[in-house]
Design an enzyme around this catalytic site. Sequence first.
Site: not given
Ligand SMILES: Nc1ncnc2c1ncn2[C@@H]1O[C@H](COP(=O)(O)OP(=O)(O)O)[C@@H](O)[C@H]1O
Ligand SMILES: O=P(O)(O)OC[C@H]1O[C@](O)(COP(=O)(O)O)[C@@H](O)[C@@H]1O
Ligand SMILES: [Mg+2]
Length: 514
Positions: A221, A251
């Site tokens: 996300d 997830d």
């Molecule tokens: N609202 C946002 N706007 C721009 N970049 C974002 C935003 N939220 C997260 N990112 C960037 O996306 C990447 C991954 O986000 P993260 O939440 O860690 O994992 P995931 O994409 O798996 O949910 C990170 O490099 C983060 O800085």
């Molecule tokens: O320890 P980390 O790397 O922060 O990741 C923990 C989290 O990553 C997850 O696998 C989900 O991560 P993403 O949002 O990056 O898909 C969760 O289930 C868990 O809370």
């Molecule tokens: Mg996420």
Amino acid sequence: MGTEQDINHQMKVVTGDSGYVLEDVPHLADYIPDLPTYPNPLRSNPAYSVVKQYFVDMDDTVPQKVVVHKDGPRGVHFRRAGPRQKVGIIVSEEYYWDSLMSYYGFAKIVTSLRQVYFDSDEVHACIVTCGGLCPGLNTVIREIVCGLFHMYGVTQVIGIDGGYRGFYSKNTIPLTPKVVNDIHKRGGTILGTSRGGHDTMKIVDSIQDRGINQVYIIGGDGTQKGAAVIYEECRRRGLKVVIAGIPKTIDNDIPVIDRSFGFDTAVEEAQRAINAAHVEAESAENGLGVVKLMGRYSGFIAMYATLASRDVDCCLIPESPFYLGGEGGLFEYVEKRLKENGHMVIVIAEGAGQELLSQFLQSTNEQDASGNRVLQDVGLWISQSIKDYFKQRKIAMTLKYIDPTYMIRAIPSNAADNVYCTLLAQSCVHGAMAGFTGYTSGLVNGRQTYIPFNRINERQNKVVITDRMWARLLSSTNQPSFLGPKDIIEVRKEEQPPNRLLDGENGKDDKPGN
Ligand SMILES: Nc1ncnc2c1ncn2[C@@H]1O[C@H](COP(=O)(O)OP(=O)(O)O)[C@@H](O)[C@H]1O
Ligand SMILES: O=P(O)(O)OC[C@H]1O[C@](O)(COP(=O)(O)O)[C@@H](O)[C@@H]1O
Ligand SMILES: [Mg+2]
């Protein structure tokens, strides 16, 4: 599409007859005039050119809801993914080629002009993986590289090292079919990943400086939100750069799509932890096994792993509040179960009971580099609380706590996810070559589609506890619903909301096995 089309250019929403709505994805031609097109190289690819149905019709769309009423509106649709076939008046030499082939019986699709918006030699693609690990990341990388190479003759593909920040702080990694040949057998991502570090201007500067014109962004996300702002900036600068997303989330919390890749693998691998917990519990007197599974805000892994296992007596997820003491509480249920069976298994999603937890432990407002809240370990806390309860009651029991999170995340994807990753990657490549941009590739009702970023980013997918899947779980574990009188009133209200659509709100809880 219907006769009275009303096109909203900003949202790219097209409406048609009988309540038909197409939530379309942007195209490079929306903001770059007079883009040249080229014949699709797949036309002369021996593997695909003879397959009549391989090309999708320009107008093919996929409905979001498949359960409908006789008089109900046709509802929201998404553009079907795949290599494009454009039907029209043909005046190119391709027509003569096709006609000739048809005359000799080689190909039947004579009136089609199959176009791409990139010449193969012109494409300079890059791939980046962001966020937490998920089984299947390497398969997606492999199939993007091989898809570009083998289907479209694209040879310039690079990997961005270590997530978004790699665009501006690290060297790139050259990717060829040889380099990626057997990476799908390994867990993790060969490109590395990270949280945080999203600097839109620096990223787009790097895209521009390196001459990259197709960006494949694999992530959850947060990543897709990042991809949406990169797309906006590329569009603002008028760049001929496709920004395409592939949803990665173990997830399964991304909305609209049927499921995310790696989810199937995760549920399967979780069985090993549940089995271990069950063996430990069964072998001890008053044995209790507690397994914590991933799921920050959505309990899909816990719910499906529980349903698959049949050894679980209680499943706790973020969407369903629970309480510990008193009548109908968790302690009472555990005591009853141990009395009846002598052993018990609890599966708890990491985001479950966080509000309850904060009443007992001092809440920290800690965030990770991406801004996600760092959760306290609910598994440890609940294990300790149960132990304390039994100690107080002077009842002997043995509790074993298992947290398999990183063992699950790190494995390669299973066979089903490998196939799924391949289709996602190939669909994504077809979309980019056809000039679409600002989209996420995703499976909707079993069909590959292109979904606009705003639909992916507007909310999180969650288990709907008033839908049938959660009811199935409750009936399989026999656990209490933990809903107090106030909650029941709320749930009843939700049961008959006005104009409730027939599918579950998230459209997903109804999918497997319904
Ligand atoms: N609202 C946002 N706007 C721009 N970049 C974002 C935003 N939220 C997260 N990112 C960037 O996306 C990447 C991954 O986000 P993260 O939440 O860690 O994992 P995931 O994409 O798996 O949910 C990170 O490099 C983060 O800085
Ligand atoms: O320890 P980390 O790397 O922060 O990741 C923990 C989290 O990553 C997850 O696998 C989900 O991560 P993403 O949002 O990056 O898909 C969760 O289930 C868990 O809370
Ligand atoms: Mg996420």
